[in-house]
Design a protein around this motif. Structure first.
Motif, PDB file in Angstrom:
ATOM      1  N   PRO A 130     -31.057  -3.558  17.392  1.00 60.79           N
ATOM      2  CA  PRO A 130     -32.204  -4.192  18.056  1.00 60.79           C
ATOM      3  C   PRO A 130     -31.786  -4.971  19.299  1.00 60.79           C
ATOM      4  N   THR A 131     -31.111  -4.298  20.191  1.00 65.03           N
ATOM      5  CA  THR A 131     -30.669  -4.961  21.415  1.00 65.03           C
ATOM      6  C   THR A 131     -31.397  -4.427  22.631  1.00 65.03           C
ATOM      7  N   GLY A 132     -32.242  -3.442  22.426  1.00 64.29           N
ATOM      8  CA  GLY A 132     -32.995  -2.887  23.542  1.00 64.29           C
ATOM      9  C   GLY A 132     -33.966  -1.846  23.030  1.00 64.29           C
ATOM     10  N   PRO A 133     -34.872  -1.389  23.897  1.00 64.04           N
ATOM     11  CA  PRO A 133     -35.852  -0.401  23.456  1.00 64.04           C
ATOM     12  C   PRO A 133     -35.196   0.939  23.102  1.00 64.04           C
ATOM     13  N   LEU A 134     -35.910   1.738  22.349  1.00 62.02           N
ATOM     14  CA  LEU A 134     -35.401   3.058  21.991  1.00 62.02           C
ATOM     15  C   LEU A 134     -35.394   3.967  23.211  1.00 62.02           C
ATOM     16  N   HIS A 135     -34.329   4.738  23.357  1.00 61.10           N
ATOM     17  CA  HIS A 135     -34.322   5.707  24.436  1.00 61.10           C
ATOM     18  C   HIS A 135     -34.529   7.104  23.860  1.00 61.10           C
ATOM     19  N   ILE A 136     -34.411   8.089  24.716  1.00 59.43           N
ATOM     20  CA  ILE A 136     -34.801   9.436  24.317  1.00 59.43           C
ATOM     21  C   ILE A 136     -33.886  10.013  23.232  1.00 59.43           C
ATOM     22  N   GLY A 137     -32.617   9.592  23.247  1.00 59.08           N
ATOM     23  CA  GLY A 137     -31.699  10.054  22.214  1.00 59.08           C
ATOM     24  C   GLY A 137     -32.129   9.575  20.836  1.00 59.08           C
ATOM     25  N   HIS A 138     -32.589   8.320  20.762  1.00 58.28           N
ATOM     26  CA  HIS A 138     -33.122   7.822  19.501  1.00 58.28           C
ATOM     27  C   HIS A 138     -34.336   8.640  19.071  1.00 58.28           C
ATOM     28  N   GLY A 139     -35.102   9.091  20.075  1.00 60.67           N
ATOM     29  CA  GLY A 139     -36.289   9.880  19.779  1.00 60.67           C
ATOM     30  C   GLY A 139     -35.928  11.154  19.033  1.00 60.67           C
ATOM     31  N   ARG A 140     -34.848  11.769  19.439  1.00 64.34           N
ATOM     32  CA  ARG A 140     -34.436  12.987  18.755  1.00 64.34           C
ATOM     33  C   ARG A 140     -34.052  12.678  17.316  1.00 64.34           C
ATOM     34  N   GLY A 141     -33.293  11.617  17.136  1.00 63.10           N
ATOM     35  CA  GLY A 141     -32.920  11.218  15.778  1.00 63.10           C
ATOM     36  C   GLY A 141     -34.154  10.908  14.942  1.00 63.10           C
ATOM     37  N   GLY A 246     -40.913  -4.177  19.196  1.00 60.20           N
ATOM     38  CA  GLY A 246     -41.107  -3.127  20.192  1.00 60.20           C
ATOM     39  C   GLY A 246     -40.694  -1.774  19.641  1.00 60.20           C
ATOM     40  N   ILE A 247     -39.575  -1.761  18.941  1.00 58.87           N
ATOM     41  CA  ILE A 247     -39.081  -0.511  18.347  1.00 58.87           C
ATOM     42  C   ILE A 247     -40.088   0.027  17.331  1.00 58.87           C
ATOM     43  N   ARG A 248     -40.619  -0.885  16.522  1.00 58.62           N
ATOM     44  CA  ARG A 248     -41.648  -0.478  15.547  1.00 58.62           C
ATOM     45  C   ARG A 248     -42.837   0.172  16.235  1.00 58.62           C
ATOM     46  N   ASN A 249     -43.268  -0.450  17.315  1.00 58.76           N
ATOM     47  CA  ASN A 249     -44.417   0.101  18.042  1.00 58.76           C
ATOM     48  C   ASN A 249     -44.104   1.470  18.626  1.00 58.76           C
ATOM     49  N   ASP A 250     -42.908   1.591  19.187  1.00 55.34           N
ATOM     50  CA  ASP A 250     -42.530   2.873  19.779  1.00 55.34           C
ATOM     51  C   ASP A 250     -42.525   3.969  18.729  1.00 55.34           C
ATOM     52  N   LEU A 251     -42.004   3.652  17.560  1.00 57.23           N
ATOM     53  CA  LEU A 251     -41.922   4.643  16.490  1.00 57.23           C
ATOM     54  C   LEU A 251     -43.305   5.004  15.969  1.00 57.23           C
ATOM     55  N   GLU A 252     -44.159   4.005  15.923  1.00 58.03           N
ATOM     56  CA  GLU A 252     -45.525   4.257  15.462  1.00 58.03           C
ATOM     57  C   GLU A 252     -46.238   5.186  16.441  1.00 58.03           C
ATOM     58  N   PHE A 254     -44.898   7.333  18.106  1.00 60.18           N
ATOM     59  CA  PHE A 254     -44.244   8.631  17.953  1.00 60.18           C
ATOM     60  C   PHE A 254     -44.589   9.269  16.610  1.00 60.18           C
ATOM     61  N   GLY A 255     -45.321   8.543  15.790  1.00 59.83           N
ATOM     62  CA  GLY A 255     -45.735   9.077  14.501  1.00 59.83           C
ATOM     63  C   GLY A 255     -44.681   8.974  13.418  1.00 59.83           C
ATOM     64  N   VAL A 256     -43.806   7.987  13.542  1.00 61.86           N
ATOM     65  CA  VAL A 256     -42.719   7.838  12.576  1.00 61.86           C
ATOM     66  C   VAL A 256     -42.814   6.493  11.870  1.00 61.86           C
ATOM     67  N   GLY A 257     -42.839   6.534  10.562  1.00 63.79           N
ATOM     68  CA  GLY A 257     -42.905   5.303   9.785  1.00 63.79           C
ATOM     69  C   GLY A 257     -41.810   5.257   8.730  1.00 63.79           C
ATOM     70  N   PHE A 258     -41.535   4.061   8.238  1.00 58.58           N
ATOM     71  CA  PHE A 258     -40.456   3.889   7.265  1.00 58.58           C
ATOM     72  C   PHE A 258     -40.959   3.124   6.040  1.00 58.58           C
ATOM     73  N   GLU A 259     -40.431   3.495   4.888  1.00 63.82           N
ATOM     74  CA  GLU A 259     -40.718   2.732   3.671  1.00 63.82           C
ATOM     75  C   GLU A 259     -39.962   1.405   3.701  1.00 63.82           C
ATOM     76  N   TYR A 260     -38.748   1.448   4.216  1.00 63.28           N
ATOM     77  CA  TYR A 260     -37.900   0.256   4.170  1.00 63.28           C
ATOM     78  C   TYR A 260     -37.261  -0.058   5.514  1.00 63.28           C
ATOM     79  N   TRP A 261     -37.197  -1.328   5.810  1.00 67.89           N
ATOM     80  CA  TRP A 261     -36.429  -1.833   6.943  1.00 67.89           C
ATOM     81  C   TRP A 261     -35.388  -2.757   6.346  1.00 67.89           C
TER      82      TRP A 261
END
Length: 560
Positions: A130-141, A246-252, A254-261
RNA sequence: GCGCCAGUAGCUCAGCUGGAUAGAGCAACGGACUUCUAAUCCGUAGGCCGGGGGUUCGAGUCCUCCCUGGCGCGCCA
């Protein structure tokens, strides 16, 4: 269908084995495959060649004996022995018609597999610091992890998704200092370039403005030196939390959610890191050297031993990661899947070593390595540099090309292969864009069904079911039915190999066959019987496309 | 130097954990809309599967040795 044919072959082999006095126990696994060459039939088995070695007999002779047995099966229309000893089998067309009706009756539940048998799987992915926003590489993951989770769920596993938050360690302190520096800059107490190693992105400038408007100008004294920790108790968690949100919002988006953080920090504060180190110490795999504490990972296949506690007393990231994976096993998962950037591949052997040392089964731990994404726009590369803070974020990509295109593109390659992501191509509204191909097939079928309703076909009700599919006799129609039937095998192999990209290839192939069929034949014709059966076929195609798009997290439009 | 991953058509890549004559998209060329959507289709052309050796009925797939590219080899995360 493949399994049914496998059953036919198994029966035949058992019969022939008994006839010749061979034990039924040590028969090889029966593998049924679809021959590439269509004229060979629907399915083929290499069993005769496998048995030839064990029985010391000519494979063709064995094949002939098996053929005589197989010809007793009423569902097999044709059995031949070809080439070096392949047994080629063609099913009676009635089998395929009945299969189509089965698929239609299963509806959205078609291809829900029991392959996983309810075993529990944890898929850990993204886990970006959590040191910066997600970039496109994270998007692939994110896309790979999420689709894998959907895939395994459908294959019969019980799946949880988890994001491991690396909120401990030195980087967090640097993050706090970076934000504090930006804050002091706003107040005119700092200027010029950031100190070495600080996070440079524009997002921290914005965050500093938020801090100032919410908390005023007096958070830290102006004459503060850079190696002072003053105020970091505020700035560090503030920055981490804001960025994580911010990361949570970006993932949302993108349609990606998690059971656990799951927080890394909590493994330190709860004492679980110490506990796992004690456990390793008891097993005799820790030792001290040069003032540091080492784990003897080389005894478990790693190329060298690794430090778990540094000479200055600080535990390493590796130490907490051991505790983390220990914890995952203790939570009762049968299978752990980690999705990592491929640049971390050197880390796999040491973690596997730790898992083994703890007495956990390393076979239940799998790592999927995701290669880097290079970004381009109309063929020209887009420069990206994390250091300068000038990278394209996932949010920007999703806003520019849309969620569907972004997700689909990330899955058009095997995960361990480089991916070139072209922004122009991904948002192109033309036939260069592979994303729309399958969606268009779906929309086209919906259009056909609308037309059928105008012609007073009861497309949702009993009329289609009354059709038995027997009017579907053209080769391309039978090929389509076989392709639909094959979806279950595709899902199983994608799940077994943890390869979600196979979905896009299957989907593309199915859509191709449909588009081709569409261009050659009308579905709704003057002949009611024919129309009814063809409607049954396209209804099933639509179902499977919809299921497949759903697994990819891509929408299934009814009009385009 | 050691290790991991890759090398398949001009380009980007599949190839179902050893099967029969190696595939798709793009790019090139030529065709198809009075139709349920042309965001589509049909056709043509394109190959020493990086190279050598090995394993066997059979190798793009497995083992080995080279060549080339990417990545990793920290008491960072």
């Amino acid at each position: 269908m493949k399994k049914r044919v496998g059953e036919f072959v198994r029966r035949a082999v058992t019969a022939v084995a008994a006839e010749r006095g061979f034990a039924a126990a040590d028969l090889p696994e029966i593998v049924i495959e679809q021959p590439r060459e269509k004229s060979f039939g629907d399915f083929a088995s290499n069993i005769a060649m496998q048995l030839a070695g064990r029985w010391k007999t000519n494979p063709r002779a064995i094949g002939e004996a098996l053929r005589l047995e197989l010809e007793k099966e009423p569902d097999l229309a044709r059995v031949t022995v070809d080439g070096p000893g392949f047994i080629n089998m063609t099913l009676d067309v009635g089998c395929w018609h009945r299969r189509l009706v089965e698929i239609a009756e299963a509806g959205d539940d078609f291809a829900r597999l029991d392959y996983g048998r309810g075993r529990k799987v944890l898929v850990e992915f993204v886990s970006a610091n959590p040191t910066g926003p997600l970039h496109i590489g994270h998007g692939r993951g994110a896309a790979v992890g999420d689709v894998l989770a959907r895939l395994l769920t459908r294959a019969g596993y019980e799946v949880d998704r988890e994001y491991y938050v690396n909120d401990a360690g030195n980087q967090m302190r640097i993050l706090g200092r970076s934000l504090r520096w930006r804050y002091l800059e706003l107040l005119g107490h700092r200027s010029g370039p950031l100190p070495e190693g600080y996070y440079q992105g524009e997002y921290l400038v914005k965050l500093a403005q938020e801090v100032r408007s919410a908390h005023g100008d007096g958070l830290v004294p102006a004459d503060l030196t850079e190696d002072d920790d003053q105020g970091l108790d505020f700035f560090t968690p503030y920055a981490a939390e804001a960025i994580l949100n911010g990361i949570r919002n970006d993932l949302e988006l993108f349609g990606v959610g998690f059971e656990y953080w799951t927080s890394e920090k909590e493994f330190f504060t709860s004492g679980r890191v110490d506990a796992v180190l004690d456990e390793l110490r008891e097993k005799g795999v820790l030792y001290e050297q040069d003032g540091a504490l080492w784990f003897a990972s080389s005894r478990f296949g790693d190329e060298k031993d690794r430090v778990v506690v540094r000479a200055n007393g600080v535990k390493t990231y590796f130490a907490s990661d051991i505790a983390y994976h220990r914890d995952k096993f203790e939570r009762g998962y049968d299978l752990l899947i980690d999705v990592w950037g491929a640049d971390h591949h050197g880390y796999v052997p040491r973690l596997r070593a730790a898992i083994e040392a703890l007495g956990c089964d390393p076979e239940r731990f799998a790592v999927i390595l995701v290669q880097l994404v290079s970004l381009s726009r109309g063929g020209t590369p887009v420069a990206m540099s994390t250091r300068s803070g000038e990278f394209i974020t996932l949010e920007e990509v999703v806003r520019e090309v849309g969620r569907d295109a972004a997700r689909y593109f990330f899955l058009t390659r095997r995960s361990d292969s480089h991916l070139e992501f072209d922004l122009e191509l991904a948002k192109a509204q033309n036939n260069d864009n592979p994303v729309y191909y399958a969606q268009y097939a779906h929309a086209r079928i919906c259009s056909i069904l609308r037309k059928a309703r105008e012609e007073e076909f009861d497309v949702h009700g009993t009329e289609l079911r009354a059709g038995c599919g027997s009017c579907l006799t053209m080769p391309e129609e039978l090929e389509l039915i076989k392709k639909l039937d094959d979806f279950t095998a595709l899902l199983e192999s994608a799940a077994r190999n943890l390869e979600p990209h196979r979905l896009t290839y299957y989907l593309d192939d199915l859509a191709t066959r449909f588009h081709s069929y569409y261009n050659r034949h009308r579905v709704v014709t003057d002949d009611r019987e024919t129309s009814r059966d063809r409607l049954l076929l396209v209804t099933c195609i639509r179902q499977v496309i919809n299921i497949c798009l759903g697994l990819l997290g891509v929408s299934s439009p009814e009009r385009m």
